[in-house]
Design an enzyme around this catalytic site. Structure first.
Site, PDB file in Angstrom:
ATOM      1  N   ASP A   8       0.769  -1.161  -0.009  1.00  0.00           N
ATOM      2  CA  ASP A   8      -0.041  -0.057   0.017  1.00  0.00           C
ATOM      3  C   ASP A   8       0.896   1.210  -0.140  1.00  0.00           C
ATOM      4  OD1 ASP A   8      -2.279   1.615   0.619  1.00  0.00           O
ATOM      5  OD2 ASP A   8      -1.344   1.736   2.595  1.00  0.00           O
ATOM      6  N   ASP A  10      -0.266   5.026   1.009  1.00  0.00           N
ATOM      7  CA  ASP A  10      -0.309   6.185   1.982  1.00  0.00           C
ATOM      8  C   ASP A  10      -0.556   5.389   3.373  1.00  0.00           C
ATOM      9  OD1 ASP A  10      -2.008   7.534  -0.722  1.00  0.00           O
ATOM     10  OD2 ASP A  10      -0.330   8.636   0.449  1.00  0.00           O
TER      11      ASP A  10
HETATM   12  C1  XBP Z   1      -5.191   6.122   0.805  1.00  0.00           C
HETATM   13  C2  XBP Z   1      -6.152   7.198   0.572  1.00  0.00           C
HETATM   14  C3  XBP Z   1      -6.005   8.053  -0.635  1.00  0.00           C
HETATM   15  C4  XBP Z   1      -5.323   9.237   0.105  1.00  0.00           C
HETATM   16  C5  XBP Z   1      -5.099  10.514  -0.842  1.00  0.00           C
HETATM   17  O1  XBP Z   1      -4.460   5.425  -0.172  1.00  0.00           O
HETATM   18  O2  XBP Z   1      -7.334   6.693   0.653  1.00  0.00           O
HETATM   19  O3  XBP Z   1      -7.321   8.590  -1.162  1.00  0.00           O
HETATM   20  O4  XBP Z   1      -5.757   9.471   1.152  1.00  0.00           O
HETATM   21  O5  XBP Z   1      -4.907  10.430  -2.006  1.00  0.00           O
HETATM   22  P1  XBP Z   1      -3.958   4.007   0.344  1.00  0.00           P
HETATM   23  P2  XBP Z   1      -5.798  10.941  -3.431  1.00  0.00           P
HETATM   24  O6  XBP Z   1      -4.679   3.069  -0.269  1.00  0.00           O
HETATM   25  O7  XBP Z   1      -2.413   4.312  -0.515  1.00  0.00           O
HETATM   26  O8  XBP Z   1      -3.934   4.063   1.468  1.00  0.00           O
HETATM   27  O9  XBP Z   1      -6.404  12.355  -3.012  1.00  0.00           O
HETATM   28  O10 XBP Z   1      -5.102  10.704  -4.407  1.00  0.00           O
HETATM   29  O11 XBP Z   1      -6.813   9.808  -3.217  1.00  0.00           O
HETATM   30 MG    MG Z   2      -2.788   3.222   3.173  1.00  0.00          MG
END
Ligand code: XBP
Ligand code: MG
Length: 237
Positions: A8, A10
């Site tokens: 993953d 973020d």
């Molecule tokens: C986390 C998310 C993303 C980020 C924001 O992604 O839910 O929406 O918070 O990025 P991950 P965007 O699956 O990597 O944990 O504004 O580009 O969505």
């Molecule tokens: Mg994440």
């Protein structure tokens, strides 16, 4: 036999959500909206994966009964807000405001050396992945990953397993040959729904989440070795 790690982005590769939150607030101000997402509100809003989906959810929650504006008004406004937000976030990453979490770079390197396939399965936008990993690994970051699935290729967001199912399909591997590494309940549910044993590295935005079903829950990837992951993978149910 462990063949691949699926990361993953973020909250897992890096603690990105503080910068995302600041970027959302900057985009709202640029649009002349009086919306301000403080950390407590944003922690709740993170239950909605995907920035555009998160904005729509918030907008509808502040204006119950809001109907779709004439034509594409609502969607166009959200798309514009999200474009501004993504530009602001990219700037913050390029300014060095976001760094990889402890142990991440060492594990990516060690896994690559050990011949494991590496992939990314995220709900974030491709611009954000490239900015983060270009800064952290260099312009050749993409060569470390055999597959990258993101918001542009898997529009149905976590906890839906689409992004993980597409990653497995493109890698040509079965879920039992891989480990997912995640930070949130949505991410865990998506990976588990795709049949993946999952290692959680929680953070301050997700430490209160339920991680039932995780293979391990760790504070971070510091000192986590490929051999350790192979051993844990061997213990999966
Ligand atoms: C986390 C998310 C993303 C980020 C924001 O992604 O839910 O929406 O918070 O990025 P991950 P965007 O699956 O990597 O944990 O504004 O580009 O969505
Ligand atoms: Mg994440």
């Amino acid at each position: 036999m462990l063949q691949a790690l699926i990361f993953d982005v973020d909250g897992t590769l890096a603690d990105t959500e503080s910068a995302h939150r600041a970027a959302f607030n900057q985009a709202f101000a640029e649009e002349g909206l009086d919306w301000v997402w403080d950390e407590a509100l944003y922690t709740e809003l993170l239950n909605i994966s995907g920035g555009k989906e998160r904005i729509l959810h918030y907008w509808q929650s502040t204006r119950p009964g809001m109907v779709e504006l004439a034509g594409d008004g609502l969607r166009d406004t959200i798309a514009r807000l999200h474009e501004h937000k993504t530009a602001a976030y990219e700037g913050m990453v390029n300014d060095g405001q976001v760094v990889l979490r402890p142990g991440v770079l060492a594990l990516i390197d060690a896994a690559h050396q050990a011949g494991l396939a590496l992939a990314i399965a995220t709900t974030t936008s491709p611009v954000n992945i490239a900015a983060l990993l270009r800064k952290a690994i260099g312009p050749d970051w993409r060569t470390f990953f055999s597959v990258v699935e993101d918001a542009s290729t898997a529009p149905v967001k976590k906890p839906n397993p689409q992004v993980y199912l597409q990653t497995l399909q493109r890698m040509g591997l079965g879920a039992s040959q891989c480990l997912a590494i995640e930070d949130s309940a949505n991410g865990l549910q998506a990976a588990r729904a795709a049949g993946l044993a999952t290692i959680i590295t929680s953070n301050r935005f997700t430490q209160h989440h339920s991680f039932d079903g995780a293979l391990r829950v760790l504070p971070d990837l510091q000192d986590v070795t490929v051999a350790q992951l192979q051993a844990w993978h061997g213990q999966r149910a």
